[in-house]
Scaffold this motif. Structure first.
Motif, PDB file in Angstrom:
ATOM      1  N   ILE A  54       0.849  -1.186   0.000  1.00 31.78           N
ATOM      2  CA  ILE A  54       0.000   0.000   0.000  1.00 31.78           C
ATOM      3  C   ILE A  54       0.885   1.237   0.000  1.00 31.78           C
ATOM      4  O   ILE A  54       2.008   1.211   0.476  1.00 31.78           O
ATOM      5  CB  ILE A  54      -0.951   0.017   1.219  1.00 31.78           C
ATOM      6  N   GLY A  55       0.359   2.325  -0.551  1.00 30.82           N
ATOM      7  CA  GLY A  55       1.155   3.545  -0.701  1.00 30.82           C
ATOM      8  C   GLY A  55       1.312   4.314   0.596  1.00 30.82           C
ATOM      9  O   GLY A  55       0.875   3.883   1.666  1.00 30.82           O
ATOM     10  N   GLU A  56       1.958   5.471   0.482  1.00 27.45           N
ATOM     11  CA  GLU A  56       2.186   6.303   1.662  1.00 27.45           C
ATOM     12  C   GLU A  56       0.867   6.762   2.249  1.00 27.45           C
ATOM     13  O   GLU A  56      -0.039   7.182   1.541  1.00 27.45           O
ATOM     14  CB  GLU A  56       3.033   7.524   1.284  1.00 27.45           C
ATOM     15  N   ARG A  57       0.740   6.657   3.591  1.00 21.14           N
ATOM     16  CA  ARG A  57      -0.455   7.027   4.344  1.00 21.14           C
ATOM     17  C   ARG A  57      -1.678   6.255   3.880  1.00 21.14           C
ATOM     18  O   ARG A  57      -2.807   6.701   4.031  1.00 21.14           O
ATOM     19  CB  ARG A  57      -0.719   8.529   4.258  1.00 21.14           C
ATOM     20  N   GLY A  58      -1.464   5.059   3.252  1.00 25.07           N
ATOM     21  CA  GLY A  58      -2.595   4.238   2.827  1.00 25.07           C
ATOM     22  C   GLY A  58      -3.430   4.904   1.761  1.00 25.07           C
ATOM     23  O   GLY A  58      -4.659   4.827   1.779  1.00 25.07           O
ATOM     24  N   ALA A  59      -2.762   5.566   0.782  1.00 20.64           N
ATOM     25  CA  ALA A  59      -3.491   6.368  -0.190  1.00 20.64           C
ATOM     26  C   ALA A  59      -4.439   5.539  -1.055  1.00 20.64           C
ATOM     27  O   ALA A  59      -5.436   6.059  -1.544  1.00 20.64           O
ATOM     28  CB  ALA A  59      -2.493   7.118  -1.094  1.00 20.64           C
ATOM     29  N   ASN A  60      -4.137   4.235  -1.279  1.00 25.67           N
ATOM     30  CA  ASN A  60      -4.995   3.418  -2.126  1.00 25.67           C
ATOM     31  C   ASN A  60      -5.959   2.555  -1.329  1.00 25.67           C
ATOM     32  O   ASN A  60      -6.439   1.537  -1.824  1.00 25.67           O
ATOM     33  CB  ASN A  60      -4.133   2.550  -3.061  1.00 25.67           C
ATOM     34  N   LEU A  61      -6.232   2.920  -0.069  1.00 27.90           N
ATOM     35  CA  LEU A  61      -7.245   2.252   0.745  1.00 27.90           C
ATOM     36  C   LEU A  61      -8.331   3.252   1.117  1.00 27.90           C
ATOM     37  O   LEU A  61      -8.086   4.452   1.203  1.00 27.90           O
ATOM     38  CB  LEU A  61      -6.620   1.674   2.029  1.00 27.90           C
TER      39      LEU A  61
END
Length: 543
Positions: A54-61
């Protein structure tokens, strides 16, 4: 001790790493944690399950998925005391009730739990309730005790019950409008899918050039701000300066070229690696600062310090090897110059030139020594220039990232009072996040009449946020169109579109500065207008 913050903090990495958070894997307990936090179905639709990056700070959630992941992180720690700061605010009511029953009441039944919440329905299950007002604890006791003796607590419960009753009225009245809604909404088809195709991670690794790019970065650099003019003038002055210098022998030139070729082959790659590893250090540092409270609550400062040191070591290694390559090149050049100078001095000693030629011999040796210094410095700085020009490559990569649509399209601007009615016509809307990725929205077609209030529901990850983002063209539609008051939003400028629409995002954003600046950051309204809006909002809150 375990802590769950109100705003979910997710670090870059896999979902499993975020849940374990430095703990040892226990498969049985890990599976039970996933089931308790309602994460099993979410992991099944992801391409790599809990190993999905997952991307930084959960960008794709989604917001609910991030909140449940940090709930799972706290539960897996199996601590004695749990601090939960309104953890159910980002999930829907059904999920919140399920999480409360399975998480707080069952999984944490033998633990000490301090829950901060505004959902008074959950307070019946707690041994003690603390009522706070203006930064102080004004009442304490059980739910029944406070309900019987505290006026403020009664007002809080009554306000919540009134809200629930209002929602029930809306639910009952909506039954009579079911048939009308079916005539308005033609076809809605949103299928929940993972963001990426199977076999591919959700995030893309940072790109870097490979091999020798030749003169391309130099030409890119010279195209900016009269670079060719200044470069030509520099060459002319340099030619004037070096006129009269002796031409180096073919053997010396070929050896220097060979040394440079071997040096460039490694030095450029080392500089590129240094650029990519440096971004990892900055990213991990920003993550740690954002989640400092969570890191301290779990007592894993040493783990993150060790991770930061490992990233710094990975970033410092290319610098060390680059320094070694520079020293190797300088030493090789000095050896070549020493051989040439020694051979010249030996020849002058063996050839009988007479006493009158001693001045010429001294001058020749002096020029030979200066040649050594000049050659080493020129090749050294040429190597530094070749390494630093890698920065131009990275800047060119960012400069050629595709930009958004134009802010204003003069030939197609909407009226000043647009939208005046608010009718929204969505026709076969299809959205994907990037080329070759699967569709997230699959042909949505519906009509919203002006002045109506539309509710969009669905489980976390079903595409609700993507649907809202399409109205602001944060993601350009793959196909279809959105028409608002007979204006296709894909045919007007982004400034004209976004300045006429309003949004309250899931994650609030505040700017540094005063409250007035946050209310009117563009300074388009007077103080009286802002005070009027502020008092109206205050009365709404009181009601």
């Amino acid at each position: 001790m375990a802590y769950v913050s109100q705003t979910a903090w997710i670090q870059k990495g896999s979902i499993q790493e975020n849940i374990l958070f430095g703990s040892v894997m226990d498969p049985v307990w890990y599976r039970e944690v996933l089931e308790t936090c309602c994460l099993v179905k979410d992991l099944e639709i992801l391409p790599f399950g809990d190993l999905t990056e997952i991307g930084e700070r959960g960008a794709n959630l989604s917001g609910g998925q991030k909140q449940r992941i940090q709930l799972a992180r706290a539960l897996y720690r199996n601590a004695d005391v749990y601090f939960l700061d309104d953890p159910f605010s980002a999930v829907d009511a059904q999920t919140a009730t399920s999480l409360f029953n399975e998480y707080v009441m069952r999984a944490l039944s033998a633990k000490t739990v301090l829950l901060v919440t505004h959902q008074v329905d959950f307070l019946l299950a707690f041994d003690s309730v603390l009522l706070m007002f203006a930064g102080e604890i004004v009442e304490a006791g059980t739910y029944d005790q406070l309900l019987a003796s505290s006026r403020k607590f009664q007002d809080l419960v009554n306000a919540h019950n009134n809200t629930v009753g209002y929602e029930m009225d809306i639910s009952s009245s909506s039954n009579g409008r079911t048939m009308a809604s079916k005539e308005v909404i033609e076809n809605v088809h949103v299928k929940e899918e993972p963001i990426m195709a199977n076999g591919e991670q959700l995030i893309k690794q940072e790109e870097r050039e490979t091999g020798d790019t030749g003169f391309k970065p130099y030409l890119q650099y010279l195209r900016h701000h009269k670079g060719f003019l200044y470069f030509t003038l520099a060459i002319l002055f340099h030619v004037v300066f070096i006129i009269g210098q002796a031409i180096q022998s073919y053997w010396l030139a070929s050896e220097i070229q060979s040394s440079q070729r071997h040096y460039y082959a490694s030095a450029k790659e080392l500089m590129r690696i240094n650029g990519t590893t440096k971004s990892s250090v900055a990213s991990q540092l920003a993550e740690s600062i954002a989640g400092s409270m969570t890191i301290r609550a779990f007592g894993v400062e040493d783990l993150f310090f060790l991770k930061n040191m490992n990233l710094i070591d990975a970033n410092a290694s290319p610098d060390f090897y680059n320094f070694s390559a520079n020293e190797w090149l300088i030493q090789r050049l000095e050896i070549l110059c020493a051989i040439v100078l020694s051979f010249s001095a030996l020849s002058m000693t063996l050839i009988p030139l007479g006493s009158s030629a001693s001045g010429l011999i001294g001058m020749a040796l002096s020029y030979g020594l200066s040649l050594n210094v000049f050659l080493v410095l020129s090749v050294k700085y040429q190597g530094f220039l070749s390494n630093d020009v890698v920065s131009v490559e990275r800047l060119e990569q960012y400069m050629h990232i595709p930009s958004e649509a134009p802010e204003v399209i003069e030939a197609n601007r909407p009226p000043h009072n647009w939208p005046c009615v608010g009718k929204v016509d969505i026709r076969n809307l299809k959205v994907r996040y990037r080329p070759n990725a699967p569709l997230v929205l699959h042909g949505i077609s519906c009509i919203f009449e002006g002045g109506s209030k539309i509710g969009i529901v669905g489980r976390t990850g079903s595409g609700k946020t993507t649907f809202i983002s399409a109205f602001f063209r944060l993601v350009e539609p793959e196909d279809g169109e959105i028409v608002i008051d007979n204006v296709n939003i894909c045919e007007i400028g982004l400034h004209d579109l976004r300045s006429h629409l309003g949004i309250i995002p899931q994650d609030p954003t505040l700017f540094g500065g005063s409250v007035r600046y946050n209310i009117d950051p563009l300074e388009q309204h007077s103080d009286s207008e802002i005070w009027e809006v502020w008092f109206n909002f205050y009365h709404i809150i009181l009601q």
